[in-house]
Design a protein around this motif. Structure first.
Motif, PDB file in Angstrom:
ATOM      1  N   GLU A  73       7.930  44.476  47.715  1.00 22.87           N
ATOM      2  CA  GLU A  73       8.133  45.041  46.383  1.00 22.87           C
ATOM      3  C   GLU A  73       9.013  44.139  45.531  1.00 22.87           C
ATOM      4  OE1 GLU A  73       9.802  48.827  47.226  1.00 22.87           O
ATOM      5  OE2 GLU A  73       7.930  49.669  48.038  1.00 22.87           O
ATOM      6  N   ARG A  74       9.998  43.507  46.141  1.00 21.45           N
ATOM      7  CA  ARG A  74      10.922  42.659  45.383  1.00 21.45           C
ATOM      8  C   ARG A  74      10.278  41.370  44.907  1.00 21.45           C
ATOM      9  NH1 ARG A  74      15.907  43.440  49.596  1.00 21.45           N
ATOM     10  NH2 ARG A  74      16.124  45.711  49.303  1.00 21.45           N
ATOM     11  N   GLU A  75       9.124  41.040  45.443  1.00 25.74           N
ATOM     12  CA  GLU A  75       8.392  39.876  44.941  1.00 25.74           C
ATOM     13  C   GLU A  75       7.994  40.069  43.483  1.00 25.74           C
ATOM     14  OE1 GLU A  75       5.117  39.281  47.539  1.00 25.74           O
ATOM     15  OE2 GLU A  75       6.338  38.632  49.254  1.00 25.74           O
ATOM     16  N   HIS A  76       7.915  41.322  43.047  1.00 21.79           N
ATOM     17  CA  HIS A  76       7.533  41.626  41.670  1.00 21.79           C
ATOM     18  C   HIS A  76       8.732  42.071  40.829  1.00 21.79           C
ATOM     19  CE1 HIS A  76       3.402  41.357  43.095  1.00 21.79           C
ATOM     20  NE2 HIS A  76       3.700  42.217  44.047  1.00 21.79           N
ATOM     21  N   TYR A  77       9.933  41.942  41.384  1.00 23.97           N
ATOM     22  CA  TYR A  77      11.146  42.342  40.681  1.00 23.97           C
ATOM     23  C   TYR A  77      11.453  41.320  39.590  1.00 23.97           C
ATOM     24  CZ  TYR A  77      15.811  44.539  40.352  1.00 23.97           C
ATOM     25  OH  TYR A  77      16.935  45.208  39.944  1.00 23.97           O
ATOM     26  N   THR A  78      11.872  41.780  38.437  1.00 24.17           N
ATOM     27  CA  THR A  78      12.170  40.878  37.327  1.00 24.17           C
ATOM     28  C   THR A  78      13.588  40.343  37.451  1.00 24.17           C
ATOM     29  OG1 THR A  78      10.693  42.121  35.869  1.00 24.17           O
ATOM     30  CG2 THR A  78      12.301  40.654  34.817  1.00 24.17           C
ATOM     31  N   GLY A  79      13.704  39.042  37.635  1.00 24.37           N
ATOM     32  CA  GLY A  79      15.008  38.415  37.763  1.00 24.37           C
ATOM     33  C   GLY A  79      15.608  38.601  39.149  1.00 24.37           C
ATOM     34  N   PRO A  80      16.857  38.163  39.348  1.00 19.01           N
ATOM     35  CA  PRO A  80      17.511  38.287  40.648  1.00 19.01           C
ATOM     36  C   PRO A  80      17.721  39.754  41.030  1.00 19.01           C
ATOM     37  CG  PRO A  80      18.665  36.708  39.257  1.00 19.01           C
ATOM     38  CD  PRO A  80      17.695  37.431  38.377  1.00 19.01           C
ATOM     39  N   TRP A  81      17.661  40.022  42.338  1.00 21.01           N
ATOM     40  CA  TRP A  81      17.947  41.348  42.874  1.00 21.01           C
ATOM     41  C   TRP A  81      19.306  41.309  43.557  1.00 21.01           C
ATOM     42  CZ3 TRP A  81      19.193  43.074  47.736  1.00 21.01           C
ATOM     43  CH2 TRP A  81      19.136  44.458  47.949  1.00 21.01           C
ATOM     44  N   LEU A  82      20.164  42.269  43.228  1.00 14.59           N
ATOM     45  CA  LEU A  82      21.465  42.374  43.884  1.00 14.59           C
ATOM     46  C   LEU A  82      21.535  43.655  44.703  1.00 14.59           C
ATOM     47  CD1 LEU A  82      23.992  41.265  41.096  1.00 14.59           C
ATOM     48  CD2 LEU A  82      23.303  39.984  43.131  1.00 14.59           C
TER      49      LEU A  82
END
Length: 300
Positions: A73-82
């Motif tokens: 799912e985070r492959e489609h996250y916009t920008g960095p994930w924290l």
């Protein structure tokens, strides 16, 4: 409370600590514990030789499955994930989560370098002190395979300079300097605040404005915060407070009682080496409860 529930509650802090470090999200960790409880409730606990090992195994494998899904799912996250910090409460007070220094956002972000399988093996062995044989049994793999995963994880993390010994007074003092520089933005002051290779990471999730990739270098960071200071941080309606989350100080910025950002820093000496800014409204909404005046100091 029946004996079955009491036994689960006895191990709950350790299970939550493991799931949270695996996933970097309190809500996801709670979901894992809920699923683990359902399986525990359906299990004939009387036949278990080691209830704790059973619970840790189920929790680890549930967290692994959820982490694999989250990575996709985070492959489609916009920008960095924290990672999302904990809000201490009666269910999972930070003091009970063992090795609290491994709860810092910097450490949790560093774990994102690992594959889910490496992450699980590393946490079990290095943080929760299971032997290679015990960790291998929990993961359902050969001991040599577990040992290799831990070795690869150490190698991947070696260059990340994890800071296990958090100097709280220094961080608080540097956050105060950071606020002062933001309120009266000046390029030279900002350049003197950051290390030459300092990095800035912001998580807006595509919902609010935030840098879409990590920025590195003192000049880039000075210009970024010069702009942010001029347009936002220096406004009179912005209120700053310092709270303690995940064992380290965090700078909270509010406008009209709405939490709009939470910023952690790393520092060496009198220079900031990294800023981690959480701006995603959904994540901040869950932190908004951190308003107790006893746990924070206002900055004027």
């Amino acid at each position: 409370m029946d004996a079955e529930t009491a036994l689960f509650q006895q191990h709950r802090a350790r299970l939550f600590g493991l799931a949270y470090r695996m996933l970097g999200s309190p809500s996801d960790a709670e979901d894992v514990l809920h699923d683990a409880w359902l399986r525990w409730h359906a299990q004939d606990t009387a036949i278990l030789d080691d209830p704790e090992a059973w619970l840790v195994t189920v929790t680890t494998r549930l967290a692994l499955d959820r982490l694999r899904r989250a990575r996709r799912e985070r492959e489609h996250y916009t920008g960095p994930w924290l990672p999302e910090p904990l809000v201490p409460d009666d269910d999972h007070p930070e003091a009970e989560l063992e090795r609290g220094e491994t709860l810092t956002l910097s450490f949790l972000l560093l774990l994102e370098r690992l594959s889910p399988e490496e992450r699980a093996a590393f946490l079990l062995h290095e943080v929760f002190d299971y032997s290679h044989a015990e960790a291998a049994a929990i993961l359902g793999i050969a001991e040599d395979a577990c040992r290799q995963r831990v070795h690869r994880a150490r190698t991947r993390l070696r260059g990340g300079r994890p800071r296990f010994n958090v100097d709280v007074p220094t961080r608080q003092r540097m956050l105060q300097r950071f606020v002062e520089a933001m309120k009266k933005p000046d390029l030279e002051t900002l350049r003197a605040l950051f290390a030459e290779d300092a990095i800035a990471i912001a998580d807006g999730g595509g919902v609010v404005r935030a840098v879409l990739r990590p920025l590195q270098g003192v000049e880039r960071l000075a210009r970024l915060y010069m702009q942010l200071g001029s347009r936002f941080y220096s406004l009179p309606e912005v209120e700053f407070t310092i709270a303690m989350l995940n064992g380290e100080p965090v700078l909270l910025a509010r406008v009209d009682d709405t939490l709009v950002s939470a910023t952690w820093i790393e520092c060496e000496g009198d220079r900031i080496t990294a800023t981690l800014a959480l701006r995603h409204p959904a994540k901040l909404a869950r932190l908004a409860a951190v308003t107790n005046a006893a746990s924070r100091a206002s900055l004027h």
